[in-house]
Scaffold this motif. Structure first.
Motif, PDB file in Angstrom:
ATOM      1  N   SER A  16       0.842  -1.189   0.000  1.00 25.28           N
ATOM      2  CA  SER A  16       0.000   0.000   0.000  1.00 25.28           C
ATOM      3  C   SER A  16       0.880   1.244   0.000  1.00 25.28           C
ATOM      4  N   THR A  20      -1.346   0.884   5.886  1.00 28.13           N
ATOM      5  CA  THR A  20      -2.647   0.401   6.342  1.00 28.13           C
ATOM      6  C   THR A  20      -2.867   0.691   7.825  1.00 28.13           C
ATOM      7  N   PRO A  65      -5.678   4.164   2.753  1.00 29.88           N
ATOM      8  CA  PRO A  65      -4.773   3.019   2.855  1.00 29.88           C
ATOM      9  C   PRO A  65      -5.262   1.864   1.982  1.00 29.88           C
ATOM     10  N   GLY A  66      -4.333   1.031   1.568  1.00 31.30           N
ATOM     11  CA  GLY A  66      -4.683  -0.165   0.831  1.00 31.30           C
ATOM     12  C   GLY A  66      -4.502  -0.070  -0.675  1.00 31.30           C
TER      13      GLY A  66
END
Length: 137
Positions: A16, A20, A65-66
């Motif tokens: 990411s 995260t 995030p991600g």
């Protein structure tokens, strides 16, 4: 050998861009914060700093995030991975120094200033939702 194989897999897994761990579990209001002890406030203050540092430098690219480089169409090659890794190391080093400073110095801050700072940081993080809406227009 197993550790090396797991390590190699982790290195090859898409990472990411925004950590995260850059998440706020709960937002607060002034009344709620006023009822907290200074130690609790300091932890919230530090948590918000971490999230801001892990998020704000990337908002022109991504705000949540991600999301990985591949998700954005960025080539997932050695050069880009190295840049992302170096950025993560720099961010981690900066945060380690900043958190150490906060833990030593912020206990001397005024409780009201600490509350105001937490609310300011939370409002800044909430404004990312507005940023996303503007970006979708």
């Amino acid at each position: 050998m197993t550790t090396a194989a797991v390590s190699a897999q982790a290195k090859n897994a898409p990472r990411s861009i925004i950590s995260t761990t850059a998440l706020i579990r709960k937002y607060h209001d002034q009344k709620e914060l006023s009822g907290m002890q200074k130690g609790e406030l300091l932890e919230l203050y530090i948590e918000r700093i971490k999230v801001l540092v892990k998020t704000l430098p990337y908002i022109a690219l991504v705000t949540k995030p991600g999301v990985t480089m591949a998700d954005l169409g960025i080539p997932d090659d050695g050069d880009h991975k190295k840049i992302l890794d170096n950025q993560a190391i720099g961010t981690s080093t900066f945060l380690d120094t900043t958190v150490e400073f906060q833990r030593k110095m912020m206990p001397y801050s005024d409780k009201g200033n600490l509350i105001a700072a937490i609310l300011f940081y939370e409002n800044t993080l909430k404004s990312l939702h507005e940023f996303n809406e503007l970006n979708e227009m």
